[in-house]
Design an enzyme around this catalytic site. Sequence first.
Site, PDB file in Angstrom:
ATOM      1  N   ASP A 196       0.818  -1.208   0.000  1.00  0.00           N
ATOM      2  CA  ASP A 196       0.000   0.000   0.000  1.00  0.00           C
ATOM      3  C   ASP A 196       0.858   1.267   0.000  1.00  0.00           C
ATOM      4  OD1 ASP A 196       1.036  -0.165   2.516  1.00  0.00           O
ATOM      5  OD2 ASP A 196      -0.870   0.058   3.580  1.00  0.00           O
ATOM      6  N   HIS A 231      24.691   3.825 -18.291  1.00  0.00           N
ATOM      7  CA  HIS A 231      23.574   4.061 -17.392  1.00  0.00           C
ATOM      8  C   HIS A 231      23.711   3.243 -16.106  1.00  0.00           C
ATOM      9  CE1 HIS A 231      20.818   5.563 -20.893  1.00  0.00           C
ATOM     10  NE2 HIS A 231      21.662   6.481 -20.458  1.00  0.00           N
ATOM     11  N   ASP A 278      27.074  11.312 -12.558  1.00  0.00           N
ATOM     12  CA  ASP A 278      26.086  11.913 -13.455  1.00  0.00           C
ATOM     13  C   ASP A 278      24.810  12.074 -12.638  1.00  0.00           C
ATOM     14  OD1 ASP A 278      24.119  12.490 -15.355  1.00  0.00           O
ATOM     15  OD2 ASP A 278      24.976  11.161 -16.874  1.00  0.00           O
ATOM     16  N   ASP A 335      21.077  18.421 -15.217  1.00  0.00           N
ATOM     17  CA  ASP A 335      21.672  17.143 -15.656  1.00  0.00           C
ATOM     18  C   ASP A 335      23.158  17.372 -15.871  1.00  0.00           C
ATOM     19  OD1 ASP A 335      22.311  14.709 -16.744  1.00  0.00           O
ATOM     20  OD2 ASP A 335      21.030  14.887 -18.499  1.00  0.00           O
ATOM     21  N   HIS A 341      27.678   7.451 -27.915  1.00  0.00           N
ATOM     22  CA  HIS A 341      26.390   8.125 -27.735  1.00  0.00           C
ATOM     23  C   HIS A 341      26.424   9.536 -28.332  1.00  0.00           C
ATOM     24  CE1 HIS A 341      28.021  10.568 -24.401  1.00  0.00           C
ATOM     25  NE2 HIS A 341      28.532   9.446 -23.907  1.00  0.00           N
ATOM     26  N   HIS A 373      21.139  16.610 -25.386  1.00  0.00           N
ATOM     27  CA  HIS A 373      19.693  16.487 -25.527  1.00  0.00           C
ATOM     28  C   HIS A 373      19.039  17.718 -24.913  1.00  0.00           C
ATOM     29  CE1 HIS A 373      19.573  15.455 -21.223  1.00  0.00           C
ATOM     30  NE2 HIS A 373      20.564  14.612 -21.464  1.00  0.00           N
ATOM     31  N   HIS A 393      15.271  14.394 -20.561  1.00  0.00           N
ATOM     32  CA  HIS A 393      15.312  14.399 -22.022  1.00  0.00           C
ATOM     33  C   HIS A 393      14.033  15.111 -22.441  1.00  0.00           C
ATOM     34  CE1 HIS A 393      18.706  11.516 -22.924  1.00  0.00           C
ATOM     35  NE2 HIS A 393      18.628  11.511 -21.608  1.00  0.00           N
ATOM     36  N   GLU A 433      27.549  16.776 -23.640  1.00  0.00           N
ATOM     37  CA  GLU A 433      28.065  15.711 -22.778  1.00  0.00           C
ATOM     38  C   GLU A 433      28.921  14.679 -23.505  1.00  0.00           C
ATOM     39  OE1 GLU A 433      24.964  12.838 -21.563  1.00  0.00           O
ATOM     40  OE2 GLU A 433      23.531  14.321 -22.278  1.00  0.00           O
ATOM     41  N   TYR A 462      35.043   6.053 -23.137  1.00  0.00           N
ATOM     42  CA  TYR A 462      34.868   4.881 -22.296  1.00  0.00           C
ATOM     43  C   TYR A 462      35.730   3.757 -22.867  1.00  0.00           C
ATOM     44  CZ  TYR A 462      30.807   7.883 -21.830  1.00  0.00           C
ATOM     45  OH  TYR A 462      29.997   8.981 -21.693  1.00  0.00           O
ATOM     46  N   ARG A 502      33.251  11.305 -18.550  1.00  0.00           N
ATOM     47  CA  ARG A 502      32.230  12.106 -19.226  1.00  0.00           C
ATOM     48  C   ARG A 502      32.136  13.452 -18.519  1.00  0.00           C
ATOM     49  NH1 ARG A 502      28.501   8.671 -19.260  1.00  0.00           N
ATOM     50  NH2 ARG A 502      27.146   9.264 -17.518  1.00  0.00           N
ATOM     51  N   GLU A 530      29.519  16.805 -18.586  1.00  0.00           N
ATOM     52  CA  GLU A 530      28.218  17.252 -19.098  1.00  0.00           C
ATOM     53  C   GLU A 530      27.832  18.579 -18.460  1.00  0.00           C
ATOM     54  OE1 GLU A 530      23.662  15.485 -19.464  1.00  0.00           O
ATOM     55  OE2 GLU A 530      25.081  14.632 -18.022  1.00  0.00           O
TER      56      GLU A 530
END
Length: 439
Positions: A33, A237, A254, A265, A344, A348, A355, A379, A383, A400, A402
Amino acid sequence: MHPYIDRRNRLLASIAGDVAILPAARPVARNGDSEYEFRQNSTFYYLTGFDEPDAVLVLAPEHPRHRSVLFLRTRDRAMEIWNGKRLGVERAVEHLGVDAAYPLSELDERLPEFLCGARTLYYDIGADDARDRHVLAARANAEALTRRRGRTVSTIASPATVVDPMRLIKSPEEIATMRSAARITGRGHEAAMRATRPSLYEYQIEAILEFEYRYGGARSTAYESIVAGGENATILHYSTNRERLLDGTLLLVDSGCEMDNYASDVTRTWPVNGRFSAEQRAIYDIVLAANEAGIAQVQPGRSQRAFHEAAVRTITEGLIDIGLLAGSLDENIERERYRDYYMHGSGHWLGLDVHDAGRYRDDEDRPIPLQPGMVTTVEPGIYVHADLNCDERFKGIGVRLEDNVLVTQDGNENLTEAIPKRIDAIEAIVGSTPCASVS
């Protein structure tokens, strides 16, 4: 004029002769619940500023009396004792500036009158089966009422086709909120940098980061934080955030807060022990150069493709320089060999969604040109996965960077520029004031 009224009026003007039905979000069960923390539907919030569940906004520009109508929950003392106060039907018109408000229980009865005479219904069919049944029944009832006039709803279209272009250009009020989100996110990243040291766990850094968001007034994170140490930084991710931070590795974070439903972001990468190795520095320098090259291309009239191409070119050239790629720059780009290390896109849209709403290409498949008021991330990353056939010294390194960049009349404004990312600034802050409560 209140920004939500202005947005509704603009949308009403753009759908003249048609009608839009825009539901609020519903509570979602987590388990038993218990429910997940409520997050309003972004488009509904954009048009109302109303943060309660179980409501429906109807925009009917041709209705003779009420062009904007909200169906919502009634006041209920027992439910308010358990779950918090409700605005209620009686106060909705004054507080939200709609033309009329009715109990949600009257939706089936009243909705057909707003559909009469409309040609196109803007509604996200398929997003909510239960709501679909009500809307389709209302459409059928409206057809029965207007059949003799020969003008009934013949098309159901996504509201995104008319709302997303509006959401893509941020107002001064939206930009101010996004600046606040960026500032609070920066505090979180800096606190995480200061606390980082070998032997901590990823989740401990995550806790420090997100404490700063909440303490600074942000309601939540804008998405699940990525706190990735060592080889985990090569997983785009990664969000497990459960492993120990090892001496000599990098930490990729990130994460961004959500302020009044607007997202930040940000990604930063730093050494766990406060000092970059030669190989880490080499990769980091390339990504930083790509980040800066990409941001420089965020200009009115250019496109996201322009800053992606700038980042790709910088990264490919850097990978050749350190020996991870061989051959000419143009050949490596043409054959996309860089994708083994950079797989990638470079950014965005950013806004109410991480996004965010808005197309990237027009009906002719041409890139959408950047315009003042748009906000995009930039970004780039590199890798070096352990299974690649490359120099062993670089394996397991993931970097990375960004930033959140606003397009202005004469260039851009980096909303997250103050968050450290140059090597000397990074090395000066990491581990500078470890959190004494973490052991």
